[in-house]
Design a protein around this motif. Sequence first.
Motif, PDB file in Angstrom:
ATOM      1  N   ALA A 236       0.818  -1.215   0.000  1.00 47.78           N
ATOM      2  CA  ALA A 236       0.000   0.000   0.000  1.00 47.78           C
ATOM      3  C   ALA A 236       0.852   1.266   0.000  1.00 47.78           C
ATOM      4  O   ALA A 236       0.559   2.220  -0.721  1.00 47.78           O
ATOM      5  CB  ALA A 236      -0.909  -0.018   1.217  1.00 47.78           C
ATOM      6  N   ASN A 237       1.876   1.281   0.816  1.00 45.65           N
ATOM      7  CA  ASN A 237       2.716   2.484   0.885  1.00 45.65           C
ATOM      8  C   ASN A 237       4.171   2.065   0.702  1.00 45.65           C
ATOM      9  O   ASN A 237       4.893   1.857   1.685  1.00 45.65           O
ATOM     10  CB  ASN A 237       2.505   3.192   2.230  1.00 45.65           C
ATOM     11  CG  ASN A 237       3.121   4.575   2.229  1.00 45.65           C
ATOM     12  OD1 ASN A 237       4.081   4.838   1.512  1.00 45.65           O
ATOM     13  ND2 ASN A 237       2.553   5.465   3.015  1.00 45.65           N
ATOM     14  N   PRO A 238       4.607   1.947  -0.565  1.00 55.89           N
ATOM     15  CA  PRO A 238       5.954   1.420  -0.806  1.00 55.89           C
ATOM     16  C   PRO A 238       7.048   2.236  -0.125  1.00 55.89           C
ATOM     17  O   PRO A 238       7.960   1.682   0.466  1.00 55.89           O
ATOM     18  CB  PRO A 238       6.093   1.485  -2.326  1.00 55.89           C
ATOM     19  CG  PRO A 238       4.705   1.609  -2.850  1.00 55.89           C
ATOM     20  CD  PRO A 238       3.915   2.296  -1.805  1.00 55.89           C
ATOM     21  N   GLY A 239       6.898   3.563  -0.162  1.00 57.85           N
ATOM     22  CA  GLY A 239       7.960   4.430   0.374  1.00 57.85           C
ATOM     23  C   GLY A 239       8.241   4.132   1.832  1.00 57.85           C
ATOM     24  O   GLY A 239       9.374   3.864   2.230  1.00 57.85           O
ATOM     25  N   VAL A 240       7.202   4.149   2.657  1.00 61.79           N
ATOM     26  CA  VAL A 240       7.386   3.947   4.097  1.00 61.79           C
ATOM     27  C   VAL A 240       7.736   2.485   4.394  1.00 61.79           C
ATOM     28  O   VAL A 240       8.558   2.203   5.259  1.00 61.79           O
ATOM     29  CB  VAL A 240       6.116   4.374   4.869  1.00 61.79           C
ATOM     30  CG1 VAL A 240       6.293   4.127   6.362  1.00 61.79           C
ATOM     31  CG2 VAL A 240       5.838   5.839   4.622  1.00 61.79           C
ATOM     32  N   THR A 241       7.115   1.568   3.648  1.00 58.30           N
ATOM     33  CA  THR A 241       7.386   0.142   3.879  1.00 58.30           C
ATOM     34  C   THR A 241       8.870  -0.156   3.683  1.00 58.30           C
ATOM     35  O   THR A 241       9.461  -0.960   4.404  1.00 58.30           O
ATOM     36  CB  THR A 241       6.539  -0.727   2.928  1.00 58.30           C
ATOM     37  OG1 THR A 241       5.168  -0.353   3.105  1.00 58.30           O
ATOM     38  CG2 THR A 241       6.690  -2.202   3.221  1.00 58.30           C
ATOM     39  N   ARG A 242       9.463   0.530   2.690  1.00 55.23           N
ATOM     40  CA  ARG A 242      10.890   0.304   2.425  1.00 55.23           C
ATOM     41  C   ARG A 242      11.765   0.751   3.587  1.00 55.23           C
ATOM     42  O   ARG A 242      12.706   0.090   3.964  1.00 55.23           O
ATOM     43  CB  ARG A 242      11.315   1.119   1.194  1.00 55.23           C
ATOM     44  CG  ARG A 242      10.974   0.468  -0.098  1.00 55.23           C
ATOM     45  CD  ARG A 242      11.543   1.293  -1.237  1.00 55.23           C
ATOM     46  NE  ARG A 242      10.799   1.024  -2.449  1.00 55.23           N
ATOM     47  CZ  ARG A 242       9.932   1.854  -2.986  1.00 55.23           C
ATOM     48  NH1 ARG A 242       9.669   3.020  -2.425  1.00 55.23           N
ATOM     49  NH2 ARG A 242       9.296   1.531  -4.089  1.00 55.23           N
ATOM     50  N   ILE A 243      11.431   1.923   4.160  1.00 52.19           N
ATOM     51  CA  ILE A 243      12.381   2.520   5.115  1.00 52.19           C
ATOM     52  C   ILE A 243      12.094   2.177   6.570  1.00 52.19           C
ATOM     53  O   ILE A 243      12.960   2.310   7.417  1.00 52.19           O
ATOM     54  CB  ILE A 243      12.447   4.060   4.976  1.00 52.19           C
ATOM     55  CG1 ILE A 243      11.070   4.663   5.278  1.00 52.19           C
ATOM     56  CG2 ILE A 243      12.958   4.447   3.603  1.00 52.19           C
ATOM     57  CD1 ILE A 243      11.144   6.138   5.593  1.00 52.19           C
ATOM     58  N   VAL A 244      10.873   1.732   6.863  1.00 46.05           N
ATOM     59  CA  VAL A 244      10.490   1.608   8.276  1.00 46.05           C
ATOM     60  C   VAL A 244      11.404   0.632   9.041  1.00 46.05           C
ATOM     61  O   VAL A 244      11.809   0.917  10.179  1.00 46.05           O
ATOM     62  CB  VAL A 244       8.989   1.236   8.410  1.00 46.05           C
ATOM     63  CG1 VAL A 244       8.698  -0.153   7.856  1.00 46.05           C
ATOM     64  CG2 VAL A 244       8.533   1.325   9.844  1.00 46.05           C
ATOM     65  N   GLY A 245      11.772  -0.469   8.415  1.00 44.29           N
ATOM     66  CA  GLY A 245      12.623  -1.457   9.088  1.00 44.29           C
ATOM     67  C   GLY A 245      13.996  -0.900   9.418  1.00 44.29           C
ATOM     68  O   GLY A 245      14.502  -1.070  10.528  1.00 44.29           O
ATOM     69  N   PHE A 307       2.341   2.577  14.422  1.00 44.02           N
ATOM     70  CA  PHE A 307       2.253   3.960  13.948  1.00 44.02           C
ATOM     71  C   PHE A 307       2.319   3.993  12.416  1.00 44.02           C
ATOM     72  O   PHE A 307       1.538   4.699  11.762  1.00 44.02           O
ATOM     73  CB  PHE A 307       3.402   4.788  14.548  1.00 44.02           C
ATOM     74  CG  PHE A 307       3.373   6.229  14.142  1.00 44.02           C
ATOM     75  CD1 PHE A 307       2.513   7.124  14.764  1.00 44.02           C
ATOM     76  CD2 PHE A 307       4.192   6.697  13.130  1.00 44.02           C
ATOM     77  CE1 PHE A 307       2.471   8.449  14.383  1.00 44.02           C
ATOM     78  CE2 PHE A 307       4.164   8.021  12.742  1.00 44.02           C
ATOM     79  CZ  PHE A 307       3.302   8.898  13.371  1.00 44.02           C
ATOM     80  N   ALA A 308       3.247   3.219  11.856  1.00 39.86           N
ATOM     81  CA  ALA A 308       3.384   3.181  10.398  1.00 39.86           C
ATOM     82  C   ALA A 308       2.102   2.631   9.754  1.00 39.86           C
ATOM     83  O   ALA A 308       1.692   3.085   8.683  1.00 39.86           O
ATOM     84  CB  ALA A 308       4.578   2.309  10.008  1.00 39.86           C
ATOM     85  N   TRP A 309       1.458   1.704  10.449  1.00 41.72           N
ATOM     86  CA  TRP A 309       0.202   1.141   9.932  1.00 41.72           C
ATOM     87  C   TRP A 309      -0.929   2.176   9.998  1.00 41.72           C
ATOM     88  O   TRP A 309      -1.656   2.389   9.026  1.00 41.72           O
ATOM     89  CB  TRP A 309      -0.164  -0.103  10.766  1.00 41.72           C
ATOM     90  CG  TRP A 309      -1.555  -0.602  10.576  1.00 41.72           C
ATOM     91  CD1 TRP A 309      -2.106  -1.088   9.420  1.00 41.72           C
ATOM     92  CD2 TRP A 309      -2.587  -0.658  11.565  1.00 41.72           C
ATOM     93  NE1 TRP A 309      -3.407  -1.450   9.632  1.00 41.72           N
ATOM     94  CE2 TRP A 309      -3.740  -1.212  10.944  1.00 41.72           C
ATOM     95  CE3 TRP A 309      -2.647  -0.325  12.916  1.00 41.72           C
ATOM     96  CZ2 TRP A 309      -4.933  -1.407  11.633  1.00 41.72           C
ATOM     97  CZ3 TRP A 309      -3.830  -0.541  13.604  1.00 41.72           C
ATOM     98  CH2 TRP A 309      -4.957  -1.065  12.958  1.00 41.72           C
TER      99      TRP A 309
END
Lengths: 436, 305
Positions: A236-245, A307-309
């Motif tokens: 759904a949100n590639p940008g945040v999914t990439r960096i969150v980890g 929070f990211a979710w």
Amino acid sequence: MKTVLLLIRKDFLRFKADTAAIVLTFIVPIILILIFGNIFGGGGGSRGKINVIFVNESESKIAKTIEAKLDSSDNIRPVKYYIDDKPREKVYYNEERAKSAVEAGIFRAALVFPTDFISDTSSSLNIKFYYDPSNEIEISLIQGSVQKLVMSEVPALLPYLFRKQINKQIGKAEAGNFQSRLTGLIGKFFDVNPDSISLLSDSEDAVLNTSVNKADNPISNLIKFDSVQLVGKEVANPGVTRIVGGWAIMFLLFSLTGAAMSLFEEKTEGTLKRLLCMPVQRSQILWSKYIWSMSLGVVQLSVMFIFAWLVFDVDIFANFLNLAIVIISSAAAAVSFGMIITSFAKSLNQANGISTLLILVISALGGSWFPVSLLPDWMQVISKGTITYWSVEAFLQVLWRGANFSTIAPHVMVLLSTAFIANFYSLLRFRKGKVF
Amino acid sequence: MLKIHHIVKHFGRIAALKDINLEVARGEFFGLLGPNGAGKSTLMNIIVGYLKPDAGSVSVDDRMMVYESMEMRSNIGYVPQEIALYQELSAIDNLKIFGSIFELSGKKLQTKIDEVLELVQLSDRKKDTVKTFSGGMKRRLNLAASIMHNPPLILCDEPTVGVDPQSRNAIFDMLKHLNESGKTVVYTTHYMEEAERLCSRMAIIDNGTIITKGTLSQLLENLDQQKSVKLLKNISDEQLTQVKQIGNIIEHEFHFELIPDETHSKLSEIFSKIESININPEEIALTRASLEDVFLHMTGRSMRD
């Protein structure tokens, strides 16, 4: 003025005595400059090449020429085969194998020149690009490099492709007559030998030997660059999914190292000694600190992901169990990192300096800030020795790829083994009273 | 109650304790006196099981204290020199933590907390964080945290360092009360006045060696010279040099103390000598011998040298 100088000397002496301040002021920036310098050029080292599967199924000479240019590219290392275990032999990638490798996360991209790279029936070049955009910077770099390389050949290809277009429209014989009449007219008008004028050649050799100014030609739609995203389309949100980890593990290291180092504060305050004079064993203090830090880490990571979710729509529930496993193993490794620093440092100041230096360096090397593939090869080797690398990769596998446990098992094993070994040594030192 | 046999402890090449032997009877208020660095805290750390001696043994109630053994620690309440409290927590939370370690819980824990807070007069501040307390209040809570488990033996390692006189008196009263209620107290200090005021028996330690021990009267009896003369500090250097011919001079904050040597045994002789130096007789006072004199006599130097 004398007083001012005395006060300056006082500040200098205090700074000199503060190991953490010296490390943060000089060592950390130098190491980070070294890493960033190597990525963005200069600095006495070249950036590492990004591995990309390359499959050339075309017999075309142009394809062969582009392949040769790829082989000598500064940015891309074309990988054309792998070593199969049984039997142990080289297996060249074909389109299907390349796609599978990208889908499995072994490589982030594959470039395929298919058999119809240039066909008699088509007036365009066909190139296929399969990719997994889990690391956007990396894919942008690969795409940019590939397109630049192919496009650099476009001006030379244009007359050839036009000729093929004309051949297709009016037939090869008529197209030949049209060209000789046109060169005759041009020769007459400019008073030059018509045979010396080469306009629209239908020979690949002529294309390769042309001296047309390639950079000025804006026409590029004759290249059919077929990009296919194989993984992460449903994210759904590639940008945040990439960096969150990456960011999560970095902050986890900071907070949990701090929690582990609170042993030094307890020593300074005298509460550690008070506890040790009560019916409390050294190992019990260490374990309590470990379990508390670990719990704190799990809660911290959970809060970050929730929070990211909530805010960025990062899907944490699609692969929740595996995400939980990676969270727990990352927290275990991060706490053990703090414990081992605490067990070897001689003071809180020293521990602070060392931990800040190491956390920033392993965050840079391990992929918290940018893809590891951008690093020079030798740094990429070091990268695999950091817990950040394994944690970041595991989070990507889980969140981006929806990987199952067998895929993340090696990552989890590395993280937990690191935690076990580091804890074993710190516990040993602590029990022997070498720490406090 | 407490027996210390042939304790030896080295830190590297430095001998911190050299063959220490002591016995403290049940119900005693025992003082361990000595200057800073004499070895008092090291001995306390060994008694409580925090440090391992190189040789020797400690026993409480005839049961051997083994280094890092958990078994005997419940018998000891250790009041550390530092304010070893969680400053960001309230007084009651600190007491809950330290009480729980000794397996106090529920109503028993709450009752004990109320009891010790009452003793150290901090009941009205029990919910306040420790960092808001004055130095004296912190010291009192430091003591309270050490006696939550009702230990028969209380070890106090200089518990009044940096405390105002009022809080110091309060701590003395608390310790006396505990001693009167049957607790054995071992109290280290470098303030001779504290030992004189509190301790029924004491030992003086210097450079890792017990140089003398006994009751206050026994220690003073052993002192050859019991006379001392107090001189105000407004005497000149020249007068001071002449006074030094009479005996040893100890410099205190507001006065000099003259300990006449053996050749000046008669008071009349001492007075006439002092008069001959032109020191105003009004500036002369007779004081009884003190533990400070004992230390001087035994070591040839002042406690504060």
